[in-house]
Design a protein around this motif. Structure first.
Motif, mmCIF file in Angstrom:
data_model
loop_
_atom_site.group_PDB
_atom_site.id
_atom_site.type_symbol
_atom_site.label_atom_id
_atom_site.label_comp_id
_atom_site.label_asym_id
_atom_site.label_seq_id
_atom_site.Cartn_x
_atom_site.Cartn_y
_atom_site.Cartn_z
ATOM 1 N N LEU A 168 -19.171 3.936 3.224
ATOM 2 C CA LEU A 168 -20.113 2.876 3.617
ATOM 3 C C LEU A 168 -20.663 3.136 5.017
ATOM 4 N N GLU A 169 -19.742 3.511 5.932
ATOM 5 C CA GLU A 169 -20.166 3.780 7.319
ATOM 6 C C GLU A 169 -21.141 4.954 7.376
ATOM 7 N N LYS A 170 -20.825 5.986 6.617
ATOM 8 C CA LYS A 170 -21.605 7.230 6.717
ATOM 9 C C LYS A 170 -22.944 7.135 5.991
ATOM 10 N N TYR A 228 0.797 -1.229 0.000
ATOM 11 C CA TYR A 228 0.000 0.000 0.000
ATOM 12 C C TYR A 228 0.835 1.287 0.000
ATOM 13 N N CYS A 229 0.424 2.176 -0.891
ATOM 14 C CA CYS A 229 0.967 3.544 -0.898
ATOM 15 C C CYS A 229 -0.057 4.451 -0.209
ATOM 16 N N ALA A 230 0.320 5.710 -0.053
ATOM 17 C CA ALA A 230 -0.567 6.646 0.652
ATOM 18 C C ALA A 230 -1.877 6.873 -0.110
ATOM 19 N N GLY A 231 -1.809 6.876 -1.435
ATOM 20 C CA GLY A 231 -3.015 7.130 -2.239
ATOM 21 C C GLY A 231 -4.001 5.974 -2.181
ATOM 22 N N VAL A 232 -3.486 4.745 -2.145
ATOM 23 C CA VAL A 232 -4.354 3.565 -2.060
ATOM 24 C C VAL A 232 -4.985 3.483 -0.673
ATOM 25 N N ASP A 233 -4.175 3.723 0.336
ATOM 26 C CA ASP A 233 -4.677 3.705 1.705
ATOM 27 C C ASP A 233 -5.855 4.687 1.836
ATOM 28 N N ARG A 234 -5.661 5.871 1.277
ATOM 29 C CA ARG A 234 -6.703 6.902 1.344
ATOM 30 C C ARG A 234 -7.940 6.472 0.557
ATOM 31 N N ALA A 235 -7.740 5.893 -0.627
ATOM 32 C CA ALA A 235 -8.884 5.532 -1.475
ATOM 33 C C ALA A 235 -9.713 4.419 -0.826
ATOM 34 N N VAL A 236 -9.032 3.413 -0.271
ATOM 35 C CA VAL A 236 -9.766 2.303 0.343
ATOM 36 C C VAL A 236 -10.507 2.801 1.582
ATOM 37 N N GLU A 237 -9.836 3.649 2.366
ATOM 38 C CA GLU A 237 -10.493 4.184 3.561
ATOM 39 C C GLU A 237 -11.667 5.088 3.173
ATOM 40 N N THR A 238 -11.532 5.784 2.065
ATOM 41 C CA THR A 238 -12.632 6.633 1.587
ATOM 42 C C THR A 238 -13.886 5.794 1.354
ATOM 43 N N VAL A 239 -13.711 4.641 0.719
ATOM 44 C CA VAL A 239 -14.881 3.783 0.464
ATOM 45 C C VAL A 239 -15.429 3.227 1.782
ATOM 46 N N GLU A 240 -14.536 2.816 2.660
ATOM 47 C CA GLU A 240 -14.997 2.260 3.951
ATOM 48 C C GLU A 240 -15.784 3.307 4.739
ATOM 49 N N VAL A 259 -18.380 6.952 -5.568
ATOM 50 C CA VAL A 259 -16.977 7.302 -5.286
ATOM 51 C C VAL A 259 -16.196 7.146 -6.582
ATOM 52 N N PHE A 260 -15.361 8.143 -6.890
ATOM 53 C CA PHE A 260 -14.462 8.040 -8.049
ATOM 54 C C PHE A 260 -13.169 7.374 -7.610
ATOM 55 N N SER A 261 -12.623 6.512 -8.456
ATOM 56 C CA SER A 261 -11.482 5.680 -8.067
ATOM 57 C C SER A 261 -10.190 6.488 -7.920
ATOM 58 N N ALA A 262 -9.179 5.828 -7.342
ATOM 59 C CA ALA A 262 -7.890 6.483 -7.084
ATOM 60 C C ALA A 262 -7.190 6.940 -8.358
ATOM 61 N N HIS A 263 -7.609 6.366 -9.507
ATOM 62 C CA HIS A 263 -6.890 6.660 -10.763
ATOM 63 C C HIS A 263 -7.325 7.966 -11.406
ATOM 64 N N GLY A 264 -8.405 8.581 -10.885
ATOM 65 C CA GLY A 264 -8.819 9.892 -11.381
ATOM 66 C C GLY A 264 -9.832 9.795 -12.507
ATOM 67 N N VAL A 265 -10.533 10.905 -12.727
ATOM 68 C CA VAL A 265 -11.547 10.958 -13.791
ATOM 69 C C VAL A 265 -11.390 12.260 -14.565
ATOM 70 N N SER A 266 -11.905 12.263 -15.801
ATOM 71 C CA SER A 266 -11.854 13.471 -16.618
ATOM 72 C C SER A 266 -12.989 14.413 -16.215
ATOM 73 N N ARG A 324 -12.572 15.893 1.904
ATOM 74 C CA ARG A 324 -13.074 16.810 2.929
ATOM 75 C C ARG A 324 -14.332 16.306 3.641
ATOM 76 N N GLU A 325 -15.300 15.794 2.863
ATOM 77 C CA GLU A 325 -16.595 15.422 3.455
ATOM 78 C C GLU A 325 -16.497 14.233 4.406
ATOM 79 N N LEU A 326 -15.335 13.532 4.403
ATOM 80 C CA LEU A 326 -15.172 12.357 5.284
ATOM 81 C C LEU A 326 -14.157 12.595 6.392
#
Ligand code: 2E6
Ligand code: F3S
Length: 349
Positions: free
Chosen positions: A65-67, A50-62, A109-116, A343-345
């Motif tokens: 889900l909680e919220k 895990y890198c910092a971006g993946v850690d953040r993305a997975v936690e974002t989804v978790e 949720v938009f994935s860690a790889h980014g969107v246009s 921010r919202e999480l």
């Protein structure tokens, strides 16, 4: 000038002693004794996983889900790892290819790889509640693409055709961006003004192959500008450095990661070009073919930036069962970077 990768004092290589078992691996290992297996060992790359971006993305989804409760929609795979995706699916995540598959007003949720920007627009049209898990280091490349497009540069984006990150970055300035998919594609590039050309890149490429592509581009366009800062991210670069350090010693390098994970696939290539006699990419320990171990004394183990450590532990356990109980860490950098949640999480972290 080629970009500098991980040019810090941390790149000093620390060969671990066989007794120096890394704290993050919780399995029992045999001490080095005079038995037949004593010549067998594992070199364990550090950093890996895990890198910092993946850690953040997975936690974002978790946290989403909680919220908000299940189901939560995620556009594309949150990160390119089978285990992560399957685990989140079991917890109520619905993965979709495009926002038009998400019910109006739902959370996506938009994935860690980014969107246009087009993806943001289509989500807004459907009144979706969007949470953006794009890695901040991908967002940085988007900002560069926007800035150089505004200044009317031709932007040569080095990356792999069809990869989601490249589609998102190119989508920031489609009129200005051309994709350069490796050194062989350089001959196809055409520009409007040879004095106004810059290269940018996907974050998860091979550092060496990218430098080769840039060299070829510069032979054609001597005034080619470099990005303001490295686009290949610290995690990609650090994992490749660690593999390079151990590969010459390895009869076999096992890379844990999924086939659609660009940075994981690059680790296999780097291992082979740095001198490993064989290298394989596997998602799970059960995919390790025991025939690969025949005649092998040193096995290197590493994992891609989207790979949970539990999967590496599974591989180490299997290797230990087959005589590879001695594990020596090969440390080339220490990583401490952490990104804050969207921010919202934030309050939830
Ligand atoms: C986002 C951006 C970069 O295929 P790739 O290596 O890009 O992606 P993952 O999900 O395997 O790795 C993390 C990542 C996410 N890298
Ligand atoms: Fe970001 Fe690099 Fe990881 S771009 S998601 S830190 S591999």
């Amino acid at each position: 000038m080629p970009p500098t990768k991980c040019d810090s004092p941390r790149t000093r290589i620390l060969w671990g002693m066989s007794s120096a078992i890394p704290l993050n691996v919780g399995i029992t290992r045999s001490a080095s004794t005079g038995n037949a297996d004593s010549a067998k060992r594992v070199l364990l790359a550090e950093p890996r996983g895990y890198c910092a971006g993946v850690d953040r993305a997975v936690e974002t989804v978790e946290k989403t889900l909680e919220k908000h409760g299940a189901p939560v929609y995620v556009r594309k795979e949150i990160v390119h790892n089978r285990h992560v995706v399957e685990t989140l699916r079991e917890r109520g995540v619905i993965f979709v290819d495009e926002t038009d598959e998400v019910p109006r007003g739902a959370v996506v949720v938009f994935s860690a790889h980014g969107v246009s920007p087009m993806v943001h627009e289509s989500a807004a049209e459907r009144s979706l509640h969007t949470i953006d898990a794009t890695c901040p280091l991908v967002t940085k490349v988007h900002q560069e693409a926007k800035r150089f497009a505004r200044d009317d540069f031709d932007i040569l984006l080095i990356g792999h055709e069809g990869h989601e990150e490249v589609e998102g970055t190119a989508g920031e300035a489609p009129e200005h961006v051309q994709l350069v998919d490796g050194p062989e594609s350089v001959g196809n590039v055409t520009v409007r003004d040879e004095n106004k050309v810059i290269w940018l890149s996907q974050t998860t490429l091979s550092v060496d192959e990218t430098m080769e592509t840039v060299k070829k581009l510069r032979e054609r366009f001597p005034n080619l500008q470099d990005p303001p800062s490295d686009d290949i991210c610290y995690a990609t670069s650090n994992r490749q450095t660690a593999v390079k350090a151990m590969a010459p010693e390895c009869d076999l390098v096992i890379v844990v990661g999924s086939r659609n994970s660009s940075n994981s696939v690059r680790l296999v290539e780097v291992a082979l070009s740095a001198g490993a006699r064989a290298s394989y990419l596997i998602d799970y320990a059960r995919e390790l073919d025991l025939a690969w171990l025949e005649g092998v004394r040193t096995v290197g183990v590493t994992s891609g930036a989207s790979v949970p450590e539990i999967l590496v532990e599974g591989v180490l356990e299997l290797l230990a069962e087959h005589g590879f109980g001695e594990v020596q860490p090969v440390t080339t950098a220490n990583e401490t970077l952490v990104f804050s949640l969207p921010r919202e999480l934030r309050a939830a972290r």
